[in-house]
Design a protein around this motif. Structure first.
Motif, PDB file in Angstrom:
ATOM      1  N   TYR A 190       0.838  -1.199   0.000  1.00 42.05           N
ATOM      2  CA  TYR A 190       0.000   0.000   0.000  1.00 42.05           C
ATOM      3  C   TYR A 190       0.871   1.246   0.000  1.00 42.05           C
ATOM      4  O   TYR A 190       1.713   1.427   0.878  1.00 42.05           O
ATOM      5  N   GLN A 232      -5.499   1.703  -2.576  1.00 45.35           N
ATOM      6  CA  GLN A 232      -6.660   1.388  -1.739  1.00 45.35           C
ATOM      7  C   GLN A 232      -7.526   0.328  -2.405  1.00 45.35           C
ATOM      8  O   GLN A 232      -8.003  -0.611  -1.757  1.00 45.35           O
ATOM      9  N   VAL A 281      -5.987  -3.111  -1.966  1.00 43.70           N
ATOM     10  CA  VAL A 281      -6.250  -3.695  -0.646  1.00 43.70           C
ATOM     11  C   VAL A 281      -7.675  -4.229  -0.589  1.00 43.70           C
ATOM     12  O   VAL A 281      -7.924  -5.333  -0.092  1.00 43.70           O
ATOM     13  N   ILE A 306      -1.775  -5.067   5.681  1.00 45.77           N
ATOM     14  CA  ILE A 306      -1.462  -3.932   4.809  1.00 45.77           C
ATOM     15  C   ILE A 306      -0.033  -3.503   5.126  1.00 45.77           C
ATOM     16  O   ILE A 306       0.325  -3.343   6.301  1.00 45.77           O
ATOM     17  N   SER A 345      -4.944   4.259   6.089  1.00 49.62           N
ATOM     18  CA  SER A 345      -5.390   2.858   6.070  1.00 49.62           C
ATOM     19  C   SER A 345      -6.654   2.631   6.884  1.00 49.62           C
ATOM     20  O   SER A 345      -7.355   1.629   6.683  1.00 49.62           O
TER      21      SER A 345
END
Length: 300
Positions: free
Chosen positions: A155, A162, A165, A181, A218
């Motif tokens: 990431y 994003q 993920v 992550i 995150s």
């Protein structure tokens, strides 16, 4: 859907087969194991072209026999020989025909043991594949029935990252794996580091601010993933820092059953797999299998 596995007709390697079996077992799917041989040329004198083609096909069949012996019937698989002008073209033709979930490849044999080495065919496919590409490190070994236990999504803070993920989360859940992550940074004194030019005295504050920003960004993704049903078990965000990309990737710690997922460059207009400079360095530094995902898949 199946996983398409490309085997090298010039050598017998168990690494790519081991990874393919592990992925098939984890994702509960089967395999298409393919060896690409050269297409027929214009006839040559004395039947030389016929002898060359027969030799090429025999080598491919031997490699496929080896693949079947390695897999040992533990994974459902089809084995085929495909004629094409080149290995790259042949695998792309098969990817278009088979519509696999993943294209699984091995590292070049000359590379450092335990890390990923991109050979010419793999490099070319990373620029052209319509499907995510999984790559096994040199000498990769695992039990054929071993599952992927943790998926780490690289990431970088962008919108595309994003989406990567978000896309990795259901894959981890499907495999019964945890999701982590991770972001990576090279220290300022590294020539090509993302923090290059920050200066030694500013190193700690810059790294601290960058890590805090990554963790903050995150949070919203983590909130989304926690609402998934079923969803993967989430681990804390990992920050890897080192004097080189290899050191930064190693910094977060890896174990058996780990899988790293990296997104391709958002600058590629053709929406196929294309690694940017940082992505390439992360992949080359990995000591675990890596899946490179094209932007078209990330955003689908």
């Amino acid at each position: 859907m199946s996983l398409l596995v490309g085997v090298d007709t010039g050598r017998r390697s168990s690494s790519v087969l081991t990874l393919a079996a592990q992925l098939a077992y984890s994702l509960e799917t089967d395999l298409v194991v393919a060896a690409v041989v050269g297409s027929a040329w214009a006839p040559l004198r004395g039947g030389v072209d016929h002898e060359w083609r027969a030799h090429d096909r025999a080598a491919a069949e031997q490699v496929l026999d080896h693949a079947a012996s390695v897999l040992g019937g533990q994974v459902k698989a089809r084995y085929l020989v495909h004629e094409a002008a080149s290995s790259r073209r042949g695998l792309l033709e098969l990817a278009d025909a088979e519509k696999p979930e993943l294209l699984v490849l091995g590292s070049a044999g000359r590379g450092e043991h335990g890390r990923i080495t991109l050979g010419s065919v793999t490099e070319a496919l990373l620029h052209a594949s319509p499907a995510p590409v999984a790559i096994a490190p040199v000498g990769y070994r695992a039990r054929l029935d071993a599952r992927i236990t943790r998926v780490t999504a690289a990431y970088g803070g962008s919108e595309a990252a994003q989406d990567l993920v978000r896309g990795a989360a259901p894959v981890a859940a499907r495999a019964g794996a945890a999701l982590r992550i991770a972001s990576f940074a090279v220290r300022p004194d590294a020539e090509t580091g993302i923090l290059s030019g920050a200066g030694g005295r500013a190193e700690d504050p810059v790294l601290t601010e960058w890590a805090a920003r990554i963790r903050h960004h995150s949070l919203s993704i983590i909130d989304e993933i926690e609402e998934l049903t079923p969803g993967p078990t989430l681990e804390e965000v990992a920050i890897g820092v080192g004097e080189s990309w290899a050191a930064a990737v190693d910094d977060i710690g890896w174990g058996e059953g780990d899988l790293l997922v990296v997104g391709s460059s958002s600058m590629n207009p053709f929406a196929r797999v294309f690694l940017g400079s940082h992505g390439t360095k992360i992949v080359r530094s990995a000591t675990v299998p890596v899946i490179v995902v094209p932007q078209a898949v990330i955003r689908s």
